[in-house]
Design an enzyme around this catalytic site. Sequence first.
Site, mmCIF file in Angstrom:
data_model
loop_
_atom_site.group_PDB
_atom_site.id
_atom_site.type_symbol
_atom_site.label_atom_id
_atom_site.label_comp_id
_atom_site.label_asym_id
_atom_site.label_seq_id
_atom_site.Cartn_x
_atom_site.Cartn_y
_atom_site.Cartn_z
ATOM 1 N N GLY A 15 0.806 -1.208 0.000
ATOM 2 C CA GLY A 15 0.000 0.000 0.000
ATOM 3 C C GLY A 15 0.838 1.256 0.000
ATOM 4 N N THR A 41 4.784 -7.094 4.486
ATOM 5 C CA THR A 41 4.416 -8.446 4.916
ATOM 6 C C THR A 41 4.135 -9.356 3.742
ATOM 7 O OG1 THR A 41 3.523 -7.647 7.019
ATOM 8 C CG2 THR A 41 2.728 -9.779 6.232
ATOM 9 N N CYS A 42 3.362 -8.895 2.772
ATOM 10 C CA CYS A 42 2.929 -9.767 1.675
ATOM 11 C C CYS A 42 4.123 -10.389 0.952
ATOM 12 C CB CYS A 42 2.069 -8.985 0.695
ATOM 13 S SG CYS A 42 1.497 -9.974 -0.703
ATOM 14 N N CYS A 47 1.680 -13.466 1.742
ATOM 15 C CA CYS A 47 1.078 -14.118 0.575
ATOM 16 C C CYS A 47 2.080 -14.742 -0.376
ATOM 17 C CB CYS A 47 0.221 -13.123 -0.205
ATOM 18 S SG CYS A 47 0.013 -11.501 0.489
ATOM 19 N N LYS A 50 4.227 -17.712 1.171
ATOM 20 C CA LYS A 50 3.271 -18.735 1.603
ATOM 21 C C LYS A 50 2.728 -19.505 0.402
ATOM 22 C CE LYS A 50 -0.486 -17.108 3.141
ATOM 23 N NZ LYS A 50 -1.383 -16.324 4.009
ATOM 24 N N ALA A 114 10.650 4.942 11.938
ATOM 25 C CA ALA A 114 10.087 6.295 12.016
ATOM 26 C C ALA A 114 9.381 6.503 13.349
ATOM 27 C CB ALA A 114 9.112 6.511 10.869
ATOM 28 N N GLY A 184 -7.946 -21.250 13.623
ATOM 29 C CA GLY A 184 -8.640 -21.814 12.475
ATOM 30 C C GLY A 184 -8.993 -20.790 11.422
ATOM 31 N N TYR A 186 -7.513 -17.848 8.277
ATOM 32 C CA TYR A 186 -6.713 -17.939 7.053
ATOM 33 C C TYR A 186 -5.351 -18.572 7.314
ATOM 34 C CZ TYR A 186 -9.382 -14.336 4.374
ATOM 35 O OH TYR A 186 -10.314 -13.619 3.693
ATOM 36 N N GLU A 190 -3.979 -22.319 6.178
ATOM 37 C CA GLU A 190 -2.979 -22.397 5.109
ATOM 38 C C GLU A 190 -1.705 -23.089 5.577
ATOM 39 O OE1 GLU A 190 -4.253 -18.642 2.299
ATOM 40 O OE2 GLU A 190 -2.893 -18.245 3.969
ATOM 41 N N ARG A 207 -11.065 -22.437 18.314
ATOM 42 C CA ARG A 207 -12.157 -22.171 19.236
ATOM 43 C C ARG A 207 -13.529 -22.518 18.648
ATOM 44 N NH1 ARG A 207 -12.458 -18.070 23.283
ATOM 45 N NH2 ARG A 207 -10.455 -17.284 22.527
ATOM 46 N N ASP A 312 -3.459 -2.497 6.410
ATOM 47 C CA ASP A 312 -3.769 -3.305 7.588
ATOM 48 C C ASP A 312 -3.665 -2.539 8.899
ATOM 49 O OD1 ASP A 312 -3.906 -5.218 5.646
ATOM 50 O OD2 ASP A 312 -2.426 -6.569 6.527
ATOM 51 N N THR A 320 -3.913 -7.468 0.606
ATOM 52 C CA THR A 320 -2.936 -6.679 -0.146
ATOM 53 C C THR A 320 -3.573 -5.838 -1.254
ATOM 54 O OG1 THR A 320 -1.132 -8.215 0.357
ATOM 55 C CG2 THR A 320 -0.887 -6.844 -1.613
ATOM 56 N N ALA A 353 -9.430 -15.191 -0.828
ATOM 57 C CA ALA A 353 -9.088 -16.590 -1.087
ATOM 58 C C ALA A 353 -8.265 -17.139 0.065
ATOM 59 C CB ALA A 353 -8.312 -16.725 -2.400
ATOM 60 N N HIS A 447 -16.211 -25.977 -21.908
ATOM 61 C CA HIS A 447 -16.342 -27.381 -21.544
ATOM 62 C C HIS A 447 -15.138 -28.200 -22.035
ATOM 63 C CE1 HIS A 447 -18.562 -31.028 -20.554
ATOM 64 N NE2 HIS A 447 -18.176 -31.532 -21.717
ATOM 65 N N GLU A 452 -17.415 -23.934 -15.676
ATOM 66 C CA GLU A 452 -18.682 -23.851 -16.406
ATOM 67 C C GLU A 452 -19.873 -24.100 -15.493
ATOM 68 O OE1 GLU A 452 -19.609 -26.929 -19.310
ATOM 69 O OE2 GLU A 452 -18.047 -28.196 -18.419
#
Length: 467
Positions: A15, A41-42, A47, A50, A114, A184, A186, A190, A207, A312, A320, A353, A447, A452
């Site tokens: 960001g 972090t990402c 992300c 990971k 800073a 339990g 994200y 993962e 929990r 965040d 992100t 996701a 298909h 689909e």
Amino acid sequence: MAFDFDLLVIGGGSGGVRCARIAAGHGARVAVVEGRHWGGTCVNLGCVPKKMMVQAGEYGDWAEDARGFGWDIHRGAHDWAALIEAKNREIERLNGVYVRLLRNAGVSLFEGHAIFEDAHTVRIEPTGLAPNAPPRCLSAARIVIATGGTPVVQPHIEGHELGISSDQVFHLPQRPRRVTVVGGGYIGVEFAGIFAALGAEVRMIYRQALPLRGFDQDLREGLGEALHDRGIDIHPGRLLHSIRRHADGALALELTGGGGWTTDLVLFAVGRRPKTDGLRLDAAGVTQDEAGRIVVDEHGETAVPGLYAIGDVCNRDNLTPVAIAEGHALADRLFGPKGGERRWMLGSSIPKAVFFSPPLASVGLTEAEAARRGEADVFLARFTPMRHALSGRTRRTIMKLVVDRRTDVVLGAHMLGEEAPEILQGLAVAVAAGLTKAQLDRTVGIHPTSAEEFVTMRTPTRAATAD
């Protein structure tokens, strides 16, 4: 008053970097201060690395599945150290990309921590990123706080210091044989999947009755089954009480209400909080709520004119792409041509996701959320993907649409199954645009694909309920 810069961004994550680059592109004099690692972090602890580790586990699955298609492939041992070394090389490359992007945009870079002196001045103290840099002060007409988040610790658990957070996982020298994941959400889901796919014995403690609180109920139930199929031993509705270290280095766990086991690693994945430690926000007059988040208005501005916060550290939609959109929109509004600024979409239209194997993805309202707003219909499909008709792997796909009964507008789309994030990105366009179920029905499917199914579900499965 003459300032050193028009804009000073505290934090070199996704960001903050986007905000700085766009502002500089509009002609502003911009500086960024980063004290730990460029990319935030990402890129470094989230992300990107990971997903690399998730993909590493998928290669093992594919080696096993290939036998069902006639390939004489046998899964061997996984080399954890080789994976970490390869991951580190790629992260180092990405760190350099972020630095080059900023410098090429004309942004001034400062490495250090800073600390606010007042609403327009920060003091930069040396950190591990630049341990020998002399302290200095910088002033700016506007300052953006984009310092992200940090893992939550649980000091009430006896021996909590013997566990680690997700920040440390990426630097483990070897894979533990036995892993216990606490949480339990994200991150817990993962990493439980990563360790299990790479050969560890994994237990999870959380929990709730089901993992992934806040996701659609059908997906949560499907994930519970997928965790079991992956061989992960789940303990829902339980809490960790204490951790003790044995003489041989193993960790003895005790759960509240009794019971426990021995493990080699405890990973705390119980959430993140805004990272504001040491900023001295009080010196600038910036306020935080009881959860530690910086309070901002719809434009990202704090109660102090000229002071902003994005990403965040505001603890709203901690993703992100949201931080990037917020940074871009803020830079446009502050320095771009009037009326030409971008706007970011908050709320239910933001897709998300979870990169388990199989992954989950979701956009829009869950069934329960839709039912609380009015009458809605649910279209639900469960099936075994074509690949696993031959591989023999026990893996089911769940696809779900939630549709407003009165307007026919698609309120939500949810999926658990292979390629779910890739497929749901397209459905996110439909949900954000307010498309109707009839418009999806008029779309020709590709298909044979799982995707689909989203344009071939014709009959409602049931009416949406809030239970």
